[in-house]
Write a protein that holds these residues in place. Structure first.
Motif, PDB file in Angstrom:
ATOM      1  N   SER A 477     -22.320  -0.220  -0.610  1.00 25.90           N
ATOM      2  CA  SER A 477     -21.744  -1.360   0.116  1.00 25.90           C
ATOM      3  C   SER A 477     -20.396  -1.795  -0.440  1.00 25.90           C
ATOM      4  CB  SER A 477     -22.711  -2.545   0.072  1.00 25.90           C
ATOM      5  OG  SER A 477     -22.958  -2.937  -1.268  1.00 25.90           O
ATOM      6  N   LYS A 478     -20.049  -1.300  -1.637  1.00 24.83           N
ATOM      7  CA  LYS A 478     -18.774  -1.692  -2.249  1.00 24.83           C
ATOM      8  C   LYS A 478     -17.596  -0.875  -1.726  1.00 24.83           C
ATOM      9  CE  LYS A 478     -18.139  -3.988  -5.553  1.00 24.83           C
ATOM     10  NZ  LYS A 478     -17.644  -5.378  -5.655  1.00 24.83           N
ATOM     11  N   VAL A 479     -17.849   0.195  -0.975  1.00 26.74           N
ATOM     12  CA  VAL A 479     -16.764   1.079  -0.543  1.00 26.74           C
ATOM     13  C   VAL A 479     -15.710   0.312   0.258  1.00 26.74           C
ATOM     14  CG1 VAL A 479     -16.167   3.064   0.920  1.00 26.74           C
ATOM     15  CG2 VAL A 479     -18.120   3.198  -0.642  1.00 26.74           C
ATOM     16  N   GLU A 480     -16.148  -0.555   1.169  1.00 25.53           N
ATOM     17  CA  GLU A 480     -15.180  -1.350   1.940  1.00 25.53           C
ATOM     18  C   GLU A 480     -14.364  -2.266   1.016  1.00 25.53           C
ATOM     19  OE1 GLU A 480     -16.771  -2.234   6.329  1.00 25.53           O
ATOM     20  OE2 GLU A 480     -18.229  -2.777   4.791  1.00 25.53           O
ATOM     21  N   ASP A 481     -15.024  -2.835   0.005  1.00 28.38           N
ATOM     22  CA  ASP A 481     -14.313  -3.682  -0.956  1.00 28.38           C
ATOM     23  C   ASP A 481     -13.265  -2.869  -1.726  1.00 28.38           C
ATOM     24  OD1 ASP A 481     -15.915  -5.777  -0.182  1.00 28.38           O
ATOM     25  OD2 ASP A 481     -17.271  -5.620  -1.884  1.00 28.38           O
ATOM     26  N   TYR A 482     -13.642  -1.650  -2.121  1.00 25.42           N
ATOM     27  CA  TYR A 482     -12.692  -0.790  -2.840  1.00 25.42           C
ATOM     28  C   TYR A 482     -11.478  -0.477  -1.968  1.00 25.42           C
ATOM     29  CZ  TYR A 482     -16.534   0.081  -6.157  1.00 25.42           C
ATOM     30  OH  TYR A 482     -17.535  -0.061  -7.082  1.00 25.42           O
ATOM     31  N   TYR A 483     -11.720  -0.254  -0.709  1.00 23.19           N
ATOM     32  CA  TYR A 483     -10.614   0.041   0.222  1.00 23.19           C
ATOM     33  C   TYR A 483      -9.681  -1.166   0.360  1.00 23.19           C
ATOM     34  CZ  TYR A 483      -8.111   1.220   4.510  1.00 23.19           C
ATOM     35  OH  TYR A 483      -7.116   1.467   5.435  1.00 23.19           O
ATOM     36  N   GLU A 484     -10.272  -2.344   0.513  1.00 25.44           N
ATOM     37  CA  GLU A 484      -9.466  -3.560   0.661  1.00 25.44           C
ATOM     38  C   GLU A 484      -8.678  -3.866  -0.614  1.00 25.44           C
ATOM     39  OE1 GLU A 484      -8.850  -5.251   3.396  1.00 25.44           O
ATOM     40  OE2 GLU A 484     -10.119  -3.855   4.508  1.00 25.44           O
ATOM     41  N   LEU A 485      -9.302  -3.679  -1.773  1.00 21.87           N
ATOM     42  CA  LEU A 485      -8.595  -3.914  -3.034  1.00 21.87           C
ATOM     43  C   LEU A 485      -7.445  -2.935  -3.200  1.00 21.87           C
ATOM     44  CD1 LEU A 485      -8.310  -5.349  -5.751  1.00 21.87           C
ATOM     45  CD2 LEU A 485      -9.993  -3.744  -6.702  1.00 21.87           C
ATOM     46  N   ASP A 486      -7.676  -1.689  -2.831  1.00 22.36           N
ATOM     47  CA  ASP A 486      -6.615  -0.690  -2.918  1.00 22.36           C
ATOM     48  C   ASP A 486      -5.414  -1.108  -2.068  1.00 22.36           C
ATOM     49  OD1 ASP A 486      -5.942   2.220  -3.795  1.00 22.36           O
ATOM     50  OD2 ASP A 486      -5.561   2.246  -1.632  1.00 22.36           O
ATOM     51  N   LYS A 487      -5.690  -1.572  -0.856  1.00 22.95           N
ATOM     52  CA  LYS A 487      -4.605  -2.047   0.029  1.00 22.95           C
ATOM     53  C   LYS A 487      -3.855  -3.210  -0.608  1.00 22.95           C
ATOM     54  CE  LYS A 487      -6.398  -3.055   4.014  1.00 22.95           C
ATOM     55  NZ  LYS A 487      -6.499  -3.457   5.442  1.00 22.95           N
ATOM     56  N   LYS A 488      -4.604  -4.123  -1.171  1.00 24.69           N
ATOM     57  CA  LYS A 488      -4.008  -5.321  -1.775  1.00 24.69           C
ATOM     58  C   LYS A 488      -3.109  -4.948  -2.951  1.00 24.69           C
ATOM     59  CE  LYS A 488      -5.529  -9.982  -3.093  1.00 24.69           C
ATOM     60  NZ  LYS A 488      -6.717 -10.842  -3.311  1.00 24.69           N
ATOM     61  N   ILE A 489      -3.592  -4.042  -3.801  1.00 23.64           N
ATOM     62  CA  ILE A 489      -2.826  -3.621  -4.978  1.00 23.64           C
ATOM     63  C   ILE A 489      -1.527  -2.931  -4.567  1.00 23.64           C
ATOM     64  CG2 ILE A 489      -2.817  -1.963  -6.895  1.00 23.64           C
ATOM     65  CD1 ILE A 489      -5.830  -2.586  -7.236  1.00 23.64           C
ATOM     66  N   VAL A 490      -1.630  -1.992  -3.631  1.00 20.97           N
ATOM     67  CA  VAL A 490      -0.447  -1.233  -3.211  1.00 20.97           C
ATOM     68  C   VAL A 490       0.536  -2.124  -2.456  1.00 20.97           C
ATOM     69  CG1 VAL A 490       0.371   0.719  -1.846  1.00 20.97           C
ATOM     70  CG2 VAL A 490      -1.742   0.928  -3.146  1.00 20.97           C
ATOM     71  N   ASN A 491       0.024  -2.981  -1.581  1.00 25.79           N
ATOM     72  CA  ASN A 491       0.905  -3.881  -0.826  1.00 25.79           C
ATOM     73  C   ASN A 491       1.679  -4.813  -1.757  1.00 25.79           C
ATOM     74  OD1 ASN A 491       0.174  -2.799   1.625  1.00 25.79           O
ATOM     75  ND2 ASN A 491      -1.361  -4.366   2.075  1.00 25.79           N
ATOM     76  N   CYS A 492       0.997  -5.316  -2.776  1.00 27.83           N
ATOM     77  CA  CYS A 492       1.654  -6.202  -3.738  1.00 27.83           C
ATOM     78  C   CYS A 492       2.786  -5.476  -4.448  1.00 27.83           C
ATOM     79  CB  CYS A 492       0.631  -6.712  -4.744  1.00 27.83           C
ATOM     80  SG  CYS A 492       1.334  -7.693  -6.084  1.00 27.83           S
ATOM     81  N   TYR A 493       2.506  -4.269  -4.909  1.00 22.92           N
ATOM     82  CA  TYR A 493       3.524  -3.509  -5.632  1.00 22.92           C
ATOM     83  C   TYR A 493       4.683  -3.120  -4.707  1.00 22.92           C
ATOM     84  CZ  TYR A 493       5.317  -0.529  -9.361  1.00 22.92           C
ATOM     85  OH  TYR A 493       6.100   0.014 -10.354  1.00 22.92           O
ATOM     86  N   ARG A 494       4.347  -2.744  -3.473  1.00 32.20           N
ATOM     87  CA  ARG A 494       5.399  -2.380  -2.503  1.00 32.20           C
ATOM     88  C   ARG A 494       6.296  -3.564  -2.198  1.00 32.20           C
ATOM     89  NH1 ARG A 494       2.413   0.506   2.342  1.00 32.20           N
ATOM     90  NH2 ARG A 494       2.428  -1.688   2.868  1.00 32.20           N
ATOM     91  N   GLN A 495       5.696  -4.746  -2.106  1.00 31.60           N
ATOM     92  CA  GLN A 495       6.484  -5.950  -1.830  1.00 31.60           C
ATOM     93  C   GLN A 495       7.507  -6.210  -2.932  1.00 31.60           C
ATOM     94  OE1 GLN A 495       5.986  -6.499   1.642  1.00 31.60           O
ATOM     95  NE2 GLN A 495       6.616  -8.486   0.824  1.00 31.60           N
ATOM     96  N   MET A 496       7.087  -6.002  -4.175  1.00 28.74           N
ATOM     97  CA  MET A 496       7.999  -6.188  -5.292  1.00 28.74           C
ATOM     98  C   MET A 496       9.182  -5.230  -5.197  1.00 28.74           C
ATOM     99  SD  MET A 496       6.606  -8.682  -6.789  1.00 28.74           S
ATOM    100  CE  MET A 496       7.702  -8.770  -8.194  1.00 28.74           C
ATOM    101  N   ILE A 497       8.890  -4.003  -4.814  1.00 24.12           N
ATOM    102  CA  ILE A 497       9.958  -3.003  -4.688  1.00 24.12           C
ATOM    103  C   ILE A 497      10.877  -3.357  -3.525  1.00 24.12           C
ATOM    104  CG2 ILE A 497      10.425  -0.583  -4.121  1.00 24.12           C
ATOM    105  CD1 ILE A 497       7.907   0.138  -5.653  1.00 24.12           C
ATOM    106  N   LYS A 498      10.284  -3.765  -2.398  1.00 31.10           N
ATOM    107  CA  LYS A 498      11.091  -4.136  -1.220  1.00 31.10           C
ATOM    108  C   LYS A 498      12.069  -5.252  -1.548  1.00 31.10           C
ATOM    109  CE  LYS A 498       8.364  -3.003   2.876  1.00 31.10           C
ATOM    110  NZ  LYS A 498       7.576  -3.597   3.976  1.00 31.10           N
ATOM    111  N   MET A 499      11.627  -6.165  -2.390  1.00 40.18           N
ATOM    112  CA  MET A 499      12.480  -7.295  -2.767  1.00 40.18           C
ATOM    113  C   MET A 499      13.539  -6.874  -3.779  1.00 40.18           C
ATOM    114  SD  MET A 499       9.360 -10.040  -3.052  1.00 40.18           S
ATOM    115  CE  MET A 499      10.316 -11.309  -3.857  1.00 40.18           C
ATOM    116  N   GLY A 500      13.524  -5.568  -4.126  1.00 40.24           N
ATOM    117  CA  GLY A 500      14.508  -5.061  -5.086  1.00 40.24           C
ATOM    118  C   GLY A 500      14.250  -5.556  -6.484  1.00 40.24           C
ATOM    119  N   GLN A 501      12.969  -5.881  -6.740  1.00 40.34           N
ATOM    120  CA  GLN A 501      12.652  -6.485  -8.030  1.00 40.34           C
ATOM    121  C   GLN A 501      11.931  -5.511  -8.942  1.00 40.34           C
ATOM    122  OE1 GLN A 501      10.487  -9.722  -6.364  1.00 40.34           O
ATOM    123  NE2 GLN A 501      12.235 -11.088  -6.338  1.00 40.34           N
ATOM    124  N   GLY A 502      10.898  -4.825  -8.384  1.00 39.27           N
ATOM    125  CA  GLY A 502      10.193  -3.822  -9.179  1.00 39.27           C
ATOM    126  C   GLY A 502       9.634  -4.359 -10.484  1.00 39.27           C
TER     127      GLY A 502
END
Length: 516
Positions: A477-502
């Motif tokens: 039952s945790k598989v969906e949670d793992y998928y959502e967390l993965d999205k959250k982690i990558v989106n957060c990091y991508r946002q930092m890069i988009k802002m030119g901050q990294g």
């Protein structure tokens, strides 16, 4: 231990392991051996084989921890799911032992994978998933299922010499309630707020304290142990990683997750540790990884002296190692490592590196982690095949975008089961810990049952042992949670890069977080 017991009376309690070694006699029984319990009638109860209803009754006849026993178990640490207690009493059967007790969410809800009380050990879908592991699906208690998973799934994969499956031990509600009362003041406040001891559990998991050597073996030499939570040691290359997430092929999950944790104020500074260094096979890079963990231990690194914590956090994220902490730590190490001033910590990093390379445990761990070869972005589709649900991921994609996942949705049920099972096993391997324990060898020591390593800079030889710990069963039952967390982690990091901050910008946030 109290002698009265529901269903019988306990006398001359004694573990039996492998041959004629016994913990009751102070023998050097370690986690790689089978465990039996000899009850009052002299009958053996095998506690590492499949736990049928009859076997559970045998365990109940053997031993139960009751209210009067709680005073002898003290707080050792905790993770998200379990509390760990160490034994301080005088019973030979429990000296050098720890017990893992399941926690329950404080709000009373049942978060996925952490039930408050449920007699169903595995869900119907999980019984299909683990159908090839008969011992697992024949058990009716979820605490015992976790132990059987370690015994019959993880132990063969990681090596019987490096895995201690432990054994289930009955606990009364009164014991658990008193433990909760006794340890609350020692737990981190945020852990107390989040979860309590699950007083509805029937079992705890009894196992050797791998921050110590076996009770009674080679006198009272001081021992030093290091606990490492390595995390994922490779970059995913799966073709199912979406175009928008290709950064996962270049940046470790650990580094990206650090960014999210910093922004959520779970940590005050980015870790200097890189899992790719630890798993590199290069002595220099492994040592660099250990030094990074020494500087920023967070919840990835702890050091114990004779079983007592001297660096790192008990139940949460440790503070960074400042000058005062480093000095105190260096002083503690002098009892074990004979080095000049300010060089003990440096030598500890070398010692750990030598043991990791000689044992080969990181290679074993990495091999199991790589059972996840299509990434959670592929696994989620196989998961929906198994549960016969509409794929919630494809539902959000255009027809063209969803084409890449067609082979997964066309796969047979057996193939989908294999994909998800391998992923869950790999997730266990990505989230487990390693415990390395060292003690100096004396000139008169001979015939040690342990491996040894030589520290050239101090001209010392050390016995050492290595064990994997926290090999928890990951629920379907945790598989969906793992998928959502993965999205959250990558989106957060991508946002930092988009802002030119990294990374530089993220690093600068530590000052404001510290001020907060």
């Amino acid at each position: 231990m109290g002698e009265k017991h529901r269903g019988g009376r306990i006398e001359n309690q004694q573990f039996q392991g492998g041959g004629d070694k016994s913990i009751g006699n102070g023998g050097a029984l370690e986690g790689g051996e089978s465990l039996d319990w000899r009850n009052i009638n002299g009958d053996h109860v095998d506690l590492t084989n499949a736990m049928t209803g009859a076997t559970l009754k045998q365990i109940e006849m053997a031993l139960t921890l009751k209210e009067e026993d709680a005073a002898h178990w003290i707080y050792k640490g905790e993770g998200a799911v379990n509390l760990v207690l160490a034994y301080t009493g005088s019973s030979p059967s429990f000296i050098g032992k720890v017990i893992r007790i399941r926690k329950a969410p404080r709000n009373g809800s049942q978060s996925k994978g952490v039930n408050v009380k449920n007699n169903i050990a595995l869900t119907p879908h999980e019984r299909v998933l683990w159908k090839d592991v008969h011992q697992l699906i024949s058990s009716s208690d979820k605490e015992i299922v976790g132990q059987l998973y370690v015994q019959h799934v993880m132990k063969p994969l990681l090596g019987s010499n490096y895995v201690d499956a432990g054994m289930p031990i009955l606990v009364t509600r009164q014991f658990l309630e008193l433990v909760e009362k006794n340890v609350t003041g020692q737990r981190p406040a945020w852990r107390v707020d989040a979860a309590r001891v699950d007083s509805h559990c029937d079992f705890g998991l009894l196992m050797s304290d791998h921050s110590l050597f076996a009770h009674g073996s080679q006198g009272s030499s001081p021992c030093l142990s290091v606990e490492i939570k390595p995390k994922c040691g490779f970059l995913p290359l799966s073709r199912f990683i979406s175009e928008g997430n290709v950064i996962k092929r270049r940046i470790t999950r650990f580094e990206m997750h650090q960014t999210l944790k910093l922004l959520q104020r779970e940590i005050s500074q980015l870790s200097e540790y890189n899992p790719l260094d630890l798993f590199s096979g290069s002595k220099e890079r492994i040592q660099k990884a250990i030094k990074g963990l020494l500087t920023t231990p967070q919840n990835n690194f702890r050091v114990f002296f004779n079983g007592s914590l001297i660096l790192g956090g008990l139940g949460g994220v440790a503070k960074n190692t400042d000058v005062c902490t480093a000095k105190a730590f260096e002083y503690e190490l002098k009892s074990v490592i004979r080095a000049d001033n300010h060089l003990c910590t440096e030598n500890l990093a070398t010692l750990v590196t030598e043991a990791l390379q000689k044992s080969g445990v990181l290679d074993k761990l990495l091999e199991v982690q790589k059972l996840d070869n299509i990434d959670i972005e592929g696994v989620i589709h196989a998961y929906y095949n198994i549960t016969s649900q509409q794929c919630m991921v494809c539902k959000e994609l255009s027809e063209e975008q969803a084409k890449i996942y067609t082979p997964l949705h066309s796969a047979s049920l057996d193939e989908s089961l294999r994909i998800v099972k391998d992923y869950l096993i790999a997730t266990t391997a990505k989230d487990c810990s390693l415990m390395l324990c060292f003690r100096p060898m004396n000139k008169e020591d001979s015939g040690s049952v342990y491996d040894n390593v030589y520290l050239d800079s101090t001209k010392q030889s050390f016995d050492y042992k290595v064990y994997f710990i926290d090999l928890d069963l990951k629920r379907l039952s945790k598989v969906e949670d793992y998928y959502e967390l993965d999205k959250k982690i990558v989106n957060c990091y991508r946002q930092m890069i988009k802002m030119g901050q990294g990374r530089n910008e993220v690093t600068s946030l530590k000052a404001s977080n510290a001020a907060y």
